[in-house]
Scaffold this motif. Structure first.
Motif, PDB file in Angstrom:
ATOM      1  N   ALA A  86       0.866  -1.046  -0.086  1.00 16.02           N
ATOM      2  CA  ALA A  86       0.146  -0.020   0.028  1.00 16.02           C
ATOM      3  C   ALA A  86       0.655   1.290   0.067  1.00 16.02           C
ATOM      4  N   ALA A  87       1.920   1.149   0.959  1.00 16.14           N
ATOM      5  CA  ALA A  87       2.813   2.567   0.802  1.00 16.14           C
ATOM      6  C   ALA A  87       3.529   2.705  -0.469  1.00 16.14           C
ATOM      7  N   ALA A  88       3.721   1.557  -1.096  1.00 17.49           N
ATOM      8  CA  ALA A  88       4.537   1.615  -2.423  1.00 17.49           C
ATOM      9  C   ALA A  88       3.758   1.878  -3.539  1.00 17.49           C
ATOM     10  N   ALA A  89       2.452   1.563  -3.299  1.00 22.06           N
ATOM     11  CA  ALA A  89       1.284   2.072  -4.283  1.00 22.06           C
ATOM     12  C   ALA A  89       1.007   3.694  -4.094  1.00 22.06           C
ATOM     13  N   VAL A  90       1.050   4.065  -3.092  1.00 20.53           N
ATOM     14  CA  VAL A  90       0.834   5.433  -2.657  1.00 20.53           C
ATOM     15  C   VAL A  90       1.866   6.408  -3.225  1.00 20.53           C
ATOM     16  N   LEU A  91       3.022   5.931  -3.105  1.00 28.85           N
ATOM     17  CA  LEU A  91       4.234   6.776  -3.297  1.00 28.85           C
ATOM     18  C   LEU A  91       4.561   6.598  -4.818  1.00 28.85           C
ATOM     19  N   LEU A  92       4.202   5.544  -5.571  1.00 29.41           N
ATOM     20  CA  LEU A  92       4.218   5.480  -6.988  1.00 29.41           C
ATOM     21  C   LEU A  92       3.107   6.501  -7.803  1.00 29.41           C
ATOM     22  N   LEU A  93       1.846   6.448  -7.179  1.00 30.21           N
ATOM     23  CA  LEU A  93       0.872   7.346  -7.776  1.00 30.21           C
ATOM     24  C   LEU A  93       1.325   8.475  -7.343  1.00 30.21           C
ATOM     25  N   PHE A  94       1.790   9.070  -6.226  1.00 30.80           N
ATOM     26  CA  PHE A  94       2.384  10.329  -6.004  1.00 30.80           C
ATOM     27  C   PHE A  94       3.409  10.721  -6.825  1.00 30.80           C
ATOM     28  N   GLN A 108      11.270  11.855  -9.077  1.00 32.30           N
ATOM     29  CA  GLN A 108      11.953  11.080  -9.339  1.00 32.30           C
ATOM     30  C   GLN A 108      12.345  10.375  -7.677  1.00 32.30           C
ATOM     31  N   GLY A 109      12.559  11.072  -6.587  1.00 32.86           N
ATOM     32  CA  GLY A 109      12.875  10.730  -5.385  1.00 32.86           C
ATOM     33  C   GLY A 109      11.642   9.819  -4.950  1.00 32.86           C
ATOM     34  N   THR A 110      10.641  10.603  -5.216  1.00 35.32           N
ATOM     35  CA  THR A 110       9.317   9.732  -4.556  1.00 35.32           C
ATOM     36  C   THR A 110       9.205   8.293  -5.286  1.00 35.32           C
ATOM     37  N   PHE A 111       9.590   8.412  -6.654  1.00 32.90           N
ATOM     38  CA  PHE A 111       9.260   6.993  -7.284  1.00 32.90           C
ATOM     39  C   PHE A 111      10.457   6.178  -6.900  1.00 32.90           C
ATOM     40  N   THR A 112      11.709   6.615  -6.509  1.00 34.88           N
ATOM     41  CA  THR A 112      12.780   5.776  -5.944  1.00 34.88           C
ATOM     42  C   THR A 112      12.303   5.086  -4.833  1.00 34.88           C
ATOM     43  N   LEU A 113      11.720   5.940  -4.005  1.00 37.56           N
ATOM     44  CA  LEU A 113      11.278   5.621  -2.461  1.00 37.56           C
ATOM     45  C   LEU A 113      10.074   4.354  -2.685  1.00 37.56           C
ATOM     46  N   GLY A 114       9.204   4.929  -3.660  1.00 39.96           N
ATOM     47  CA  GLY A 114       8.248   3.813  -3.801  1.00 39.96           C
ATOM     48  C   GLY A 114       8.426   2.320  -4.406  1.00 39.96           C
ATOM     49  N   PHE A 115       9.697   2.501  -5.275  1.00 41.50           N
ATOM     50  CA  PHE A 115      10.139   1.409  -5.956  1.00 41.50           C
ATOM     51  C   PHE A 115      10.792   0.486  -5.046  1.00 41.50           C
TER      52      PHE A 115
END
Length: 220
Positions: A86-94, A108-115
């Motif tokens: 759920a956390a990864a999905a939220v971060l990737l959507l954000f 880019q930073g948010t995508f890396t954290l979500g990945f």
């Protein structure tokens, strides 16, 4: 269909109950094949996935032994995997929203954290799946059987005459979601706790019914 398979795997009914009387009205509903049929276990028993039986229990059934009830681990063991997913999905959507808003550096930073969050989600998911599939709990016409582990295996088998009681511990969350710890109390003070069992009260009821039925048959 992978989605159907996953849903069946996670939400498979927590127990099955087999009695000679069920065949009168369920024998035409489900037909089973495989080793357990030779033990007289399967016909007349409602089970969502008849081709997937409890491996250890099925392979170690004695001649004339009948499976009365089986238990499974609750989906709550997937809670860590669900949380990280759920956390990864939220971060990737954000990150996607930021990218569409042309805020490239933050995206880019948010995508890396979500990945990165996907890795513990996959790890905990596989760990929980292996634990769920490698844990077996069953009551037969002769024994109470518990098996844990996939590579390193631990098994407990208690004859009906050696079982004193079944004790259930449930938290508030456990009562709401339907899971708890089942403690098997054997003679001599031995206690075997099995945490995160689906519908532990229902399993305890069916186990007691099976043991009472077995004792009545042995006394006649």
């Amino acid at each position: 269909n992978p989605l159907s398979f996953f849903c069946t795997l996670i939400f498979q009914p927590p127990y099955i109950k087999v009695t000679p009387y069920m065949g009168q009205w369920l024998s035409n509903a489900v037909e089973f094949h495989g080793p357990a049929e030779r033990h007289g276990v399967l016909k007349g028993c409602f089970y969502s996935n008849p081709e997937t039986l409890m491996g250890y229990v099925d392979k170690n059934m004695m001649e004339g032994e009948v499976l009365y009830a089986s238990g499974r681990l609750h989906w709550i063991i997937f809670s860590k995997a669900i949380a990280f997913s759920a956390a990864a999905a939220v971060l990737l959507l954000f990150a996607l929203a930021l990218h569409m808003g042309e805020n490239q550096d933050t995206a880019q930073g948010t995508f890396t954290l979500g990945f990165i969050s996907l890795f513990p989600a996959i790890w905990y998911g596989i760990e929980a799946l292996i634990r769920r599939q490698s844990t077996e709990l069953a009551v037969t016409s002769k024994r109470v059987i518990a098996k844990f582990g996939f590579i390193r295996r631990s098994t407990i088998e208690i004859n009906h005459s050696k079982v004193e009681s079944f004790h259930v511990d449930q938290s508030v969350l456990g009562r709401m979601l339907g899971f708890g710890t089942l403690n098997i109390n054997g003679t001599g003070g031995g206690i075997t706790p099995i945490p995160n069992i689906t519908d532990p009260l229902g399993f305890r009821r069916r186990a007691i019914e099976a043991i009472d039925d077995s004792q009545k048959r042995s006394s006649t």
